[in-house]
Design an enzyme around this catalytic site. Structure first.
Site, mmCIF file in Angstrom:
data_model
loop_
_atom_site.group_PDB
_atom_site.id
_atom_site.type_symbol
_atom_site.label_atom_id
_atom_site.label_comp_id
_atom_site.label_asym_id
_atom_site.label_seq_id
_atom_site.Cartn_x
_atom_site.Cartn_y
_atom_site.Cartn_z
ATOM 1 N N VAL A 33 0.880 -1.185 -0.038
ATOM 2 C CA VAL A 33 0.004 -0.014 -0.089
ATOM 3 C C VAL A 33 0.820 1.290 0.145
ATOM 4 O O VAL A 33 0.476 2.205 -0.812
ATOM 5 C CB VAL A 33 -0.858 -0.205 1.129
ATOM 6 C CG1 VAL A 33 -0.425 0.205 2.658
ATOM 7 C CG2 VAL A 33 -2.214 0.904 1.003
ATOM 8 N N ASP A 34 2.205 1.145 0.622
ATOM 9 C CA ASP A 34 3.085 2.358 0.567
ATOM 10 C C ASP A 34 3.654 2.820 -0.630
ATOM 11 O O ASP A 34 3.350 3.855 -1.175
ATOM 12 C CB ASP A 34 4.279 1.774 1.608
ATOM 13 C CG ASP A 34 5.157 2.893 1.925
ATOM 14 O OD1 ASP A 34 4.866 3.907 1.796
ATOM 15 O OD2 ASP A 34 6.119 2.635 2.464
HETATM 16 N N1 AR6 Z 1 -5.193 -0.451 -1.087
HETATM 17 C C1 AR6 Z 1 -5.433 -0.758 -0.121
HETATM 18 N N2 AR6 Z 1 -4.904 -2.118 0.639
HETATM 19 C C2 AR6 Z 1 -3.711 -2.493 0.040
HETATM 20 C C3 AR6 Z 1 -3.235 -1.858 -1.148
HETATM 21 C C4 AR6 Z 1 -4.015 -0.465 -1.667
HETATM 22 N N3 AR6 Z 1 -3.448 -0.025 -2.871
HETATM 23 N N4 AR6 Z 1 -1.929 -2.491 -1.453
HETATM 24 C C5 AR6 Z 1 -1.900 -3.346 -0.428
HETATM 25 N N5 AR6 Z 1 -2.756 -3.427 0.481
HETATM 26 P P1 AR6 Z 1 1.585 -3.884 3.284
HETATM 27 P P2 AR6 Z 1 2.573 -4.051 5.922
HETATM 28 C C6 AR6 Z 1 -3.076 -4.199 1.493
HETATM 29 O O1 AR6 Z 1 2.558 -5.076 2.821
HETATM 30 O O2 AR6 Z 1 2.205 -5.312 5.992
HETATM 31 C C7 AR6 Z 1 5.671 -1.802 2.713
HETATM 32 O O3 AR6 Z 1 6.778 -2.162 1.639
HETATM 33 C C8 AR6 Z 1 -2.345 -5.544 1.513
HETATM 34 O O4 AR6 Z 1 -3.255 -6.583 0.817
HETATM 35 O O5 AR6 Z 1 1.253 -2.930 2.168
HETATM 36 O O6 AR6 Z 1 2.219 -2.813 7.043
HETATM 37 C C9 AR6 Z 1 6.206 -0.759 3.519
HETATM 38 O O7 AR6 Z 1 7.263 0.409 3.070
HETATM 39 C C10 AR6 Z 1 -2.449 -5.838 3.143
HETATM 40 O O8 AR6 Z 1 -3.804 -6.202 3.496
HETATM 41 O O9 AR6 Z 1 1.855 -3.437 4.714
HETATM 42 C C11 AR6 Z 1 6.732 -1.546 4.624
HETATM 43 O O10 AR6 Z 1 8.105 -1.973 4.495
HETATM 44 C C12 AR6 Z 1 -2.192 -4.395 3.632
HETATM 45 O O11 AR6 Z 1 -2.519 -3.525 2.541
HETATM 46 C C13 AR6 Z 1 5.833 -2.580 4.824
HETATM 47 O O12 AR6 Z 1 5.416 -2.898 3.322
HETATM 48 C C14 AR6 Z 1 -0.656 -4.020 4.174
HETATM 49 O O13 AR6 Z 1 0.064 -4.715 3.402
HETATM 50 C C15 AR6 Z 1 4.678 -2.684 5.654
HETATM 51 O O14 AR6 Z 1 4.009 -3.831 5.769
#
Ligand code: AR6
Length: 172
Positions: A33-34
């Site tokens: 998501v980042d």
């Molecule tokens: N909109 C909504 N949710 C999303 C989107 C989106 N566009 N893309 C992914 N998700 P994650 P974390 C969901 O990995 O576990 C990054 O590299 C995804 O399916 O984004 O907190 C950061 O820089 C999941 O349910 O975040 C950190 O290094 C949720 O968002 C690390 O990942 C969180 O997945 C953070 O890891």
């Protein structure tokens, strides 16, 4: 009961006052998501993040939303799941509470959270959804100002988990 809902969406498309980013402690971007938020907001977001000097796990910082529909991005850093006995739950709760405190301080009336820590950081979704809903519900119950909170899920499976947890809430 407080207005809480869950939707399946790409969080960058939501027209709310603030979206929350599940960032890492550098605040300089990443995957998941980042990455999606940085791509949609454009390069000014990275420049704004550079000025923040990072963020500790469980804390949150705010920037503008730049090219996003949302006026603000609240960047929070969830815990990496290490089995559950390393303070993960308290840190995850703190992500939600510190994000809501920032929202209140900036007169934000609608906010969308992704499922923090449940992607790369490995927090089991069933446990994380309980923490997310309970933290937000408790905070809203204690607040005089209404803030509309949306849990933004990226898959149908995640949405089903949040809907189950939301349905189990007790009336406040
Ligand atoms: N909109 C909504 N949710 C999303 C989107 C989106 N566009 N893309 C992914 N998700 P994650 P974390 C969901 O990995 O576990 C990054 O590299 C995804 O399916 O984004 O907190 C950061 O820089 C999941 O349910 O975040 C950190 O290094 C949720 O968002 C690390 O990942 C969180 O997945 C953070 O890891």
């Amino acid at each position: 009961m407080r207005p809480l809902d869950a939707v399946r969406a790409n969080i960058v498309t939501l027209e709310v006052d603030a979206i929350v980013n599940a960032a890492n402690s550098s605040l300089l971007g990443g995957g998941g998501v980042d990455g999606a938020i940085h791509r949609a907001a454009g390069p000014d977001l990275l420049q704004a993040c550079r000025a923040l000097n990072g963020c500790k796990t469980g804390q949150a910082k705010i920037t503008a939303g730049f090219r996003l529909a949302a006026r603000h991005v609240i960047h929070t850093v969830g815990p990496v799941w290490r089995g559950g006995a390393h303070g993960e739950e308290a840190l995850l709760r703190s992500c939600y509470v510190t994000s809501l405190e920032l929202a209140r301080d900036h007169s934000i009336e609608s906010i969308a959270f992704p499922s923090i820590s449940t992607g790369s950081y490995g927090y089991p979704i069933e446990l994380a959804a309980q923490v997310a809903v309970a933290s937000v519900d408790a905070w809203l119950t204690a607040q005089p100002l209404p803030v509309a909170v949306t849990f933004c899920c990226f898959s149908e499976a995640d949405l089903a988990v949040y809907e189950t947890v939301l349905a189990q809430r007790r009336p406040s």
